[in-house]
Motif scaffolding. Structure first.
Motif, PDB file in Angstrom:
ATOM      1  N   ALA A  29       0.849  -1.225   0.014  1.00  0.00           N
ATOM      2  CA  ALA A  29      -0.009  -0.237  -0.150  1.00  0.00           C
ATOM      3  C   ALA A  29       0.668   1.374   0.175  1.00  0.00           C
ATOM      4  CB  ALA A  29      -0.721   0.233   1.082  1.00  0.00           C
ATOM      5  N   LEU A  30       1.903   1.287   0.831  1.00  0.00           N
ATOM      6  CA  LEU A  30       2.874   2.127   0.823  1.00  0.00           C
ATOM      7  C   LEU A  30       3.806   2.533  -0.537  1.00  0.00           C
ATOM      8  CD1 LEU A  30       3.922   4.467   2.932  1.00  0.00           C
ATOM      9  CD2 LEU A  30       5.593   2.898   3.355  1.00  0.00           C
ATOM     10  N   GLU A  31       3.857   1.601  -1.305  1.00  0.00           N
ATOM     11  CA  GLU A  31       4.363   1.396  -2.471  1.00  0.00           C
ATOM     12  C   GLU A  31       3.424   1.942  -3.570  1.00  0.00           C
ATOM     13  OE1 GLU A  31       5.982  -2.498  -3.436  1.00  0.00           O
ATOM     14  OE2 GLU A  31       7.196  -2.319  -1.659  1.00  0.00           O
ATOM     15  N   ILE A  32       2.281   1.759  -3.582  1.00  0.00           N
ATOM     16  CA  ILE A  32       1.250   2.426  -4.335  1.00  0.00           C
ATOM     17  C   ILE A  32       1.320   4.077  -4.203  1.00  0.00           C
ATOM     18  CG2 ILE A  32      -1.463   2.509  -4.896  1.00  0.00           C
ATOM     19  CD1 ILE A  32      -1.496  -0.286  -4.414  1.00  0.00           C
ATOM     20  N   LEU A  33       1.192   4.304  -2.772  1.00  0.00           N
ATOM     21  CA  LEU A  33       1.272   5.834  -2.409  1.00  0.00           C
ATOM     22  C   LEU A  33       2.377   6.405  -3.059  1.00  0.00           C
ATOM     23  CD1 LEU A  33       0.099   8.176  -0.848  1.00  0.00           C
ATOM     24  CD2 LEU A  33       1.495   7.408   1.251  1.00  0.00           C
ATOM     25  N   SER A  34       3.546   5.764  -3.020  1.00  0.00           N
ATOM     26  CA  SER A  34       4.854   6.336  -3.656  1.00  0.00           C
ATOM     27  C   SER A  34       4.506   6.608  -5.035  1.00  0.00           C
ATOM     28  CB  SER A  34       5.742   5.401  -3.180  1.00  0.00           C
ATOM     29  OG  SER A  34       7.040   5.936  -3.587  1.00  0.00           O
ATOM     30  N   LEU A  35       4.156   5.435  -5.644  1.00  0.00           N
ATOM     31  CA  LEU A  35       3.852   5.463  -6.977  1.00  0.00           C
ATOM     32  C   LEU A  35       3.029   6.794  -7.444  1.00  0.00           C
ATOM     33  CD1 LEU A  35       3.415   1.853  -8.331  1.00  0.00           C
ATOM     34  CD2 LEU A  35       5.299   3.333  -8.844  1.00  0.00           C
ATOM     35  N   ALA A  36       1.821   6.992  -6.528  1.00  0.00           N
ATOM     36  CA  ALA A  36       0.913   7.876  -7.137  1.00  0.00           C
ATOM     37  C   ALA A  36       1.138   9.241  -6.651  1.00  0.00           C
ATOM     38  CB  ALA A  36      -0.510   7.551  -6.358  1.00  0.00           C
ATOM     39  N   SER A  37       2.219   9.305  -5.545  1.00  0.00           N
ATOM     40  CA  SER A  37       2.577  10.578  -5.177  1.00  0.00           C
ATOM     41  C   SER A  37       3.836  11.140  -5.723  1.00  0.00           C
ATOM     42  CB  SER A  37       2.510  10.873  -3.788  1.00  0.00           C
ATOM     43  OG  SER A  37       3.184   9.881  -3.068  1.00  0.00           O
ATOM     44  N   GLY A  38       4.465  10.169  -6.614  1.00  0.00           N
ATOM     45  CA  GLY A  38       5.697  10.436  -7.230  1.00  0.00           C
ATOM     46  C   GLY A  38       5.878  11.711  -8.133  1.00  0.00           C
ATOM     47  N   GLY A  39       4.621  12.133  -8.443  1.00  0.00           N
ATOM     48  CA  GLY A  39       4.462  13.221  -9.363  1.00  0.00           C
ATOM     49  C   GLY A  39       4.985  13.052 -10.857  1.00  0.00           C
ATOM     50  N   GLU A  47      -6.973  10.102 -14.830  1.00  0.00           N
ATOM     51  CA  GLU A  47      -7.259  10.793 -13.545  1.00  0.00           C
ATOM     52  C   GLU A  47      -7.100   9.967 -12.413  1.00  0.00           C
ATOM     53  OE1 GLU A  47      -8.800  14.050 -13.499  1.00  0.00           O
ATOM     54  OE2 GLU A  47      -8.460  14.035 -15.548  1.00  0.00           O
ATOM     55  N   ALA A  48      -6.568   8.801 -12.349  1.00  0.00           N
ATOM     56  CA  ALA A  48      -6.611   7.835 -11.279  1.00  0.00           C
ATOM     57  C   ALA A  48      -5.368   8.247 -10.460  1.00  0.00           C
ATOM     58  CB  ALA A  48      -6.588   6.603 -11.687  1.00  0.00           C
ATOM     59  N   LEU A  49      -4.469   8.944 -11.141  1.00  0.00           N
ATOM     60  CA  LEU A  49      -3.328   9.318 -10.195  1.00  0.00           C
ATOM     61  C   LEU A  49      -3.446   9.957  -8.900  1.00  0.00           C
ATOM     62  CD1 LEU A  49      -0.005   9.168 -10.247  1.00  0.00           C
ATOM     63  CD2 LEU A  49      -0.031  11.314 -11.303  1.00  0.00           C
ATOM     64  N   TYR A  50      -4.116  11.270  -8.907  1.00  0.00           N
ATOM     65  CA  TYR A  50      -4.416  11.853  -7.900  1.00  0.00           C
ATOM     66  C   TYR A  50      -5.262  11.331  -6.645  1.00  0.00           C
ATOM     67  CZ  TYR A  50      -6.367  15.901  -5.062  1.00  0.00           C
ATOM     68  OH  TYR A  50      -6.759  16.773  -4.111  1.00  0.00           O
ATOM     69  N   SER A  51      -6.325  10.582  -7.112  1.00  0.00           N
ATOM     70  CA  SER A  51      -7.268   9.951  -6.562  1.00  0.00           C
ATOM     71  C   SER A  51      -6.670   8.835  -5.880  1.00  0.00           C
ATOM     72  CB  SER A  51      -8.617   9.583  -7.365  1.00  0.00           C
ATOM     73  OG  SER A  51      -9.227  10.950  -7.748  1.00  0.00           O
ATOM     74  N   LEU A  52      -5.897   8.110  -6.577  1.00  0.00           N
ATOM     75  CA  LEU A  52      -5.225   6.924  -5.778  1.00  0.00           C
ATOM     76  C   LEU A  52      -4.274   7.190  -4.714  1.00  0.00           C
ATOM     77  CD1 LEU A  52      -4.739   4.321  -8.718  1.00  0.00           C
ATOM     78  CD2 LEU A  52      -6.394   4.202  -6.866  1.00  0.00           C
ATOM     79  N   ALA A  53      -3.632   8.330  -4.690  1.00  0.00           N
ATOM     80  CA  ALA A  53      -2.743   9.011  -3.822  1.00  0.00           C
ATOM     81  C   ALA A  53      -3.438   9.276  -2.719  1.00  0.00           C
ATOM     82  CB  ALA A  53      -1.913  10.168  -4.558  1.00  0.00           C
ATOM     83  N   LEU A  54      -4.479   9.920  -2.914  1.00  0.00           N
ATOM     84  CA  LEU A  54      -5.779  10.398  -1.641  1.00  0.00           C
ATOM     85  C   LEU A  54      -5.934   8.997  -0.950  1.00  0.00           C
ATOM     86  CD1 LEU A  54      -7.772  13.205  -3.123  1.00  0.00           C
ATOM     87  CD2 LEU A  54      -5.870  13.414  -1.367  1.00  0.00           C
ATOM     88  N   ILE A  55      -6.314   7.917  -1.816  1.00  0.00           N
ATOM     89  CA  ILE A  55      -7.021   6.793  -0.955  1.00  0.00           C
ATOM     90  C   ILE A  55      -5.805   5.963  -0.443  1.00  0.00           C
ATOM     91  CG2 ILE A  55      -7.711   4.586  -1.537  1.00  0.00           C
ATOM     92  CD1 ILE A  55      -9.285   6.116  -4.037  1.00  0.00           C
ATOM     93  N   TRP A  56      -4.864   5.791  -0.961  1.00  0.00           N
ATOM     94  CA  TRP A  56      -3.539   5.118  -0.330  1.00  0.00           C
ATOM     95  C   TRP A  56      -2.891   5.675   0.936  1.00  0.00           C
ATOM     96  CZ3 TRP A  56      -4.130   0.125  -0.467  1.00  0.00           C
ATOM     97  CH2 TRP A  56      -5.045  -0.644  -1.588  1.00  0.00           C
ATOM     98  N   GLY A  57      -2.775   7.246   0.417  1.00  0.00           N
ATOM     99  CA  GLY A  57      -2.422   7.924   1.714  1.00  0.00           C
ATOM    100  C   GLY A  57      -3.255   7.846   2.795  1.00  0.00           C
TER     101      GLY A  57
END
Length: 114
Positions: A29-39, A47-57
């Motif tokens: 889960a932390l790795e998904i957050l890292s992928l999604a919040s890596g910019g 559109e999934a990048l931003y929303s997945l960062a919020l969910i997994w964060g």
């Protein structure tokens, strides 16, 4: 492979790892957050990048900041991963998934209608 494809492949692999493991889903889960919040730039209007960062964060924060909620957060992680794998690549189903997780499950305020 484009940026969006690489991002999605990474999320897919980590979500699958959560379902195939007898260990805590926290690390994937932390790795998904890292992928999604890596910019990383994501092409194709993904559109999934931003929303997945919020969910997994939010889910990983629950483990880190409210350890008494770890069991519930980890159950949510597994459910979120399973559901993501079921809807991935169906943009309409993804939108419903993202909205439900953000607003109905995690409690983010819905944007005001214009």
């Amino acid at each position: 492979m484009g940026d969006a494809e690489s991002f999605r492949a990474g999320v897919r692999a980590r979500a699958a790892a959560m379902l195939d493991s007898d260990t805590s889903p926290y690390e994937p889960a932390l790795e998904i957050l890292s992928l999604a919040s890596g910019g990383a730039p994501v092409d194709n209007g993904d559109e999934a990048l931003y929303s997945l960062a919020l969910i997994w964060g939010e889910l990983t924060d629950r483990v880190e900041l409210r350890p008494e909620e770890t069991d519930q957060a980890e159950t949510h992680m597994i459910t979120a991963a399973r559901e993501w794998l079921a809807v991935e690549d169906d943009r309409e189903a993804e939108g419903q998934y993202l909205s439900r997780w953000l607003h109905d499950i995690l409690g983010y305020e819905r944007p005001a209608s214009s």
